[in-house]
Write a protein that holds these residues in place. Structure first.
Motif, mmCIF file in Angstrom:
data_model
loop_
_atom_site.group_PDB
_atom_site.id
_atom_site.type_symbol
_atom_site.label_atom_id
_atom_site.label_comp_id
_atom_site.label_asym_id
_atom_site.label_seq_id
_atom_site.Cartn_x
_atom_site.Cartn_y
_atom_site.Cartn_z
ATOM 1 N N SER A 162 0.821 -1.221 0.000
ATOM 2 C CA SER A 162 0.000 0.000 0.000
ATOM 3 C C SER A 162 0.853 1.268 0.000
ATOM 4 O O SER A 162 0.411 2.303 -0.511
ATOM 5 C CB SER A 162 -0.947 0.013 1.201
ATOM 6 O OG SER A 162 -0.245 0.292 2.396
ATOM 7 N N ASP A 164 3.358 2.147 -1.745
ATOM 8 C CA ASP A 164 3.716 2.629 -3.079
ATOM 9 C C ASP A 164 2.617 2.377 -4.107
ATOM 10 O O ASP A 164 2.874 2.414 -5.309
ATOM 11 C CB ASP A 164 5.009 1.950 -3.548
ATOM 12 C CG ASP A 164 6.189 2.282 -2.656
ATOM 13 O OD1 ASP A 164 6.316 3.449 -2.246
ATOM 14 O OD2 ASP A 164 6.971 1.364 -2.340
ATOM 15 N N TRP A 165 1.405 2.126 -3.646
ATOM 16 C CA TRP A 165 0.323 1.774 -4.563
ATOM 17 C C TRP A 165 -0.008 2.922 -5.501
ATOM 18 O O TRP A 165 -0.197 4.059 -5.074
ATOM 19 C CB TRP A 165 -0.907 1.360 -3.751
ATOM 20 C CG TRP A 165 -2.057 0.895 -4.580
ATOM 21 C CD1 TRP A 165 -2.061 -0.111 -5.506
ATOM 22 C CD2 TRP A 165 -3.385 1.419 -4.556
ATOM 23 N NE1 TRP A 165 -3.307 -0.250 -6.052
ATOM 24 C CE2 TRP A 165 -4.143 0.685 -5.482
ATOM 25 C CE3 TRP A 165 -4.004 2.435 -3.841
ATOM 26 C CZ2 TRP A 165 -5.489 0.921 -5.724
ATOM 27 C CZ3 TRP A 165 -5.346 2.688 -4.073
ATOM 28 C CH2 TRP A 165 -6.075 1.935 -4.996
ATOM 29 N N ASP A 166 -0.099 2.606 -6.790
ATOM 30 C CA ASP A 166 -0.361 3.621 -7.815
ATOM 31 C C ASP A 166 -1.800 3.609 -8.321
ATOM 32 O O ASP A 166 -2.121 4.298 -9.287
ATOM 33 C CB ASP A 166 0.606 3.437 -8.988
ATOM 34 C CG ASP A 166 0.424 2.092 -9.696
ATOM 35 O OD1 ASP A 166 -0.485 1.307 -9.322
ATOM 36 O OD2 ASP A 166 1.198 1.822 -10.637
ATOM 37 N N GLY A 167 -2.658 2.841 -7.682
ATOM 38 C CA GLY A 167 -4.063 2.766 -8.093
ATOM 39 C C GLY A 167 -4.380 1.583 -8.984
ATOM 40 O O GLY A 167 -5.550 1.306 -9.255
ATOM 41 N N ALA A 168 -3.355 0.886 -9.478
ATOM 42 C CA ALA A 168 -3.581 -0.270 -10.350
ATOM 43 C C ALA A 168 -4.039 -1.478 -9.549
ATOM 44 O O ALA A 168 -3.679 -1.638 -8.388
ATOM 45 C CB ALA A 168 -2.289 -0.599 -11.102
#
Length: 176
Positions: A162, A164-168
């Motif tokens: 979470s 470094d989550w980029d929304g993908a």
């Protein structure tokens, strides 16, 4: 920080529609990715000291160091989740505290007068959890959870992803 249980590690929300709730958290709150277990397999589960065949789905994501858990009960078996919904509530049901020394924390809670509402185990002895009744107000049930085994490593993985989550890939089914 609780002087008894340590830091709050998780907010647990009991919802009527887990898919809708995950979508809300992703689209409105920007929180994810969600690790979704459609049907959790418990080793055992007891509600107020009596075995209960609760069926539930859960989803887990982090916002910083705080884990968010969504829970949807899938049957009418006795549980504190069912009691919460039947009381007309939906949303924040519990605060969870994690321990690598679960039994000592469990024993201390009982010594202090806390009453177990429901408890169970997932994935062996190091997967125990207990929810203690709180007569205060909705959203203040106390959960303790053993993170000394695989569950702790899984929770750490969710936190790390979470960060470094980029929304993908916002919803990630977990098979058990």
């Amino acid at each position: 920080m609780s002087r008894i249980f340590g830091p709050v590690r998780q907010n647990g929300y009991v919802v009527r529609d887990i898919e809708k709730a995950m979508t809300h958290w992703v689209e409105v709150m920007g929180v994810g990715p969600w690790y979704y277990i459609d049907r959790v397999q418990t080793d055992w589960f007891r509600h107020r000291g009596v075995d209960s065949a609760v069926e539930m789905s859960i989803a887990l994501a982090n916002s910083g160091d705080l884990q968010i858990e969504l829970i949807q009960q899938r049957n009418d078996a006795p549980s504190m989740y069912k009691e919460f919904l039947e009381a007309g509530h939906e949303g924040l049901q519990h605060l969870a505290f994690w321990s690598k020394n679960y039994q000592a924390l469990y024993d201390e809670a009982l010594r202090l007068g806390y009453q177990v509402g429901h408890e169970g185990q997932i994935g062996g002895d190091q997967g125990r959890f207990a929810y203690f009744d709180s007569a205060g107000h909705p959203g203040t049930v106390i959960e303790i959870s053993d993170i000394s085994g695989a569950k702790g490593a899984f929770f750490e993985h969710i936190r790390n992803v979470s960060a470094d989550w980029d929304g993908a890939d916002p919803i990630r089914p977990v098979s058990r």
